[in-house]
Design a protein around this motif. Structure first.
Motif, PDB file in Angstrom:
ATOM      1  N   THR A   1       0.834  -1.208   0.000  1.00 41.87           N
ATOM      2  CA  THR A   1       0.000   0.000   0.000  1.00 41.87           C
ATOM      3  C   THR A   1       0.869   1.258   0.000  1.00 41.87           C
ATOM      4  N   GLN A   2       1.926   1.259   0.797  1.00 39.57           N
ATOM      5  CA  GLN A   2       2.829   2.414   0.826  1.00 39.57           C
ATOM      6  C   GLN A   2       3.525   2.590  -0.521  1.00 39.57           C
TER       7      GLN A   2
ATOM      8  N   GLU B   1       2.399   1.607  -3.453  1.00 35.88           N
ATOM      9  CA  GLU B   1       1.400   2.093  -4.404  1.00 35.88           C
ATOM     10  C   GLU B   1       1.151   3.595  -4.213  1.00 35.88           C
ATOM     11  N   GLN B   2       1.073   4.045  -2.974  1.00 38.18           N
ATOM     12  CA  GLN B   2       0.855   5.464  -2.702  1.00 38.18           C
ATOM     13  C   GLN B   2       2.037   6.303  -3.182  1.00 38.18           C
ATOM     14  N   GLN B   3       3.247   5.828  -2.927  1.00 46.42           N
ATOM     15  CA  GLN B   3       4.441   6.540  -3.370  1.00 46.42           C
ATOM     16  C   GLN B   3       4.499   6.580  -4.906  1.00 46.42           C
TER      17      GLN B   3
ATOM     18  N   THR C   1       1.911   6.393  -7.007  1.00 49.70           N
ATOM     19  CA  THR C   1       0.845   7.294  -7.453  1.00 49.70           C
ATOM     20  C   THR C   1       1.274   8.750  -7.321  1.00 49.70           C
ATOM     21  N   GLN C   2       1.891   9.085  -6.212  1.00 49.64           N
ATOM     22  CA  GLN C   2       2.359  10.459  -5.992  1.00 49.64           C
ATOM     23  C   GLN C   2       3.446  10.832  -7.005  1.00 49.64           C
ATOM     24  N   THR C   3       4.358   9.914  -7.264  1.00 49.00           N
ATOM     25  CA  THR C   3       5.432  10.163  -8.236  1.00 49.00           C
ATOM     26  C   THR C   3       4.851  10.389  -9.629  1.00 49.00           C
TER      27      THR C   3
ATOM     28  N   LYS D   1       1.824  11.448 -10.384  1.00 50.79           N
ATOM     29  CA  LYS D   1       1.132  12.748 -10.393  1.00 50.79           C
ATOM     30  C   LYS D   1       2.124  13.890 -10.601  1.00 50.79           C
TER      31      LYS D   1
ATOM     32  N   TRP E   1       6.057   1.011 -13.177  1.00 56.21           N
ATOM     33  CA  TRP E   1       5.638   0.220 -12.022  1.00 56.21           C
ATOM     34  C   TRP E   1       6.534  -1.005 -11.845  1.00 56.21           C
TER      35      TRP E   1
END
Length: 163
Positions: free
Chosen positions: A4-5, A7-9, A11-13, A15, A47
């Motif tokens: 989860t972390q 995936e969040q990192q 997604t932020q990258t 964006k 990814w």
């Protein structure tokens, strides 16, 4: 780091660097559908390598490398497969002002360059310094300058041929 972390990192990258990825994809495409297809391929490859990214270079440099390598590889495959494109005679959404014609003309000329040269031009148009362009494409900063000079000469010659 949990999934989860990660995936969040990721997604932020994405964006933060979405416009960089789209710019690379645009330079290697003929239409909006192809841009979106390339974008998806780049995301998949980013990814796949994201967890293994060792941060020996700037994340932007890594993203450029992955995006360019993905687009160049797919461009080579596309050229080998030589398919016939179906198109309508008119695009009702197309903007035909002078600026758009200039951008279209530049895009057409750049699209005729070899993929490696196209990548260098793209990075130069993004106002990256020669040393960073060299890092991304794997050549020296001096060689970037030489190649850009040759590319400009080639584009000038193609301009003279079309007149």
């Amino acid at each position: 780091m949990t999934m989860t972390q990660l995936e969040q990192q990721f997604t932020q990258t994405i964006k933060q660097h979405k416009s960089t990825i789209y710019t690379v994809c645009y330079m290697f495409s003929q239409d909006a559908d192809e841009v979106n297809d390339l974008f998806q391929e780049v995301l998949v490859n980013l990814w796949k390598g994201f967890e293994g990214f060792e941060q020996r270079s700037d994340i932007r440099t890594w993203i450029y490398r992955v995006a360019l390598n993905t687009c160049i590889s797919l461009d080579r495959k596309k050229r080998r497969q030589a398919t016939a494109r179906l198109s309508m005679d008119i695009n009702l959404f197309e903007d035909r002002d002078e600026d758009t014609r200039q951008v279209d003309m530049l895009h057409e000329r750049i699209a005729k360059l070899q993929p490696f040269d196209r990548a260098i031009v793209l990075l130069w148009l993004e106002n990256l310094p020669y040393d960073e362009i060299g890092q991304i494409v794997g050549i020296s900063a001096k060689n970037v300058g030489v190649r850009l000079y040759r590319i400009r000469e080639q584009l000038k010659q193609s301009n003279n041929v079309t007149k």
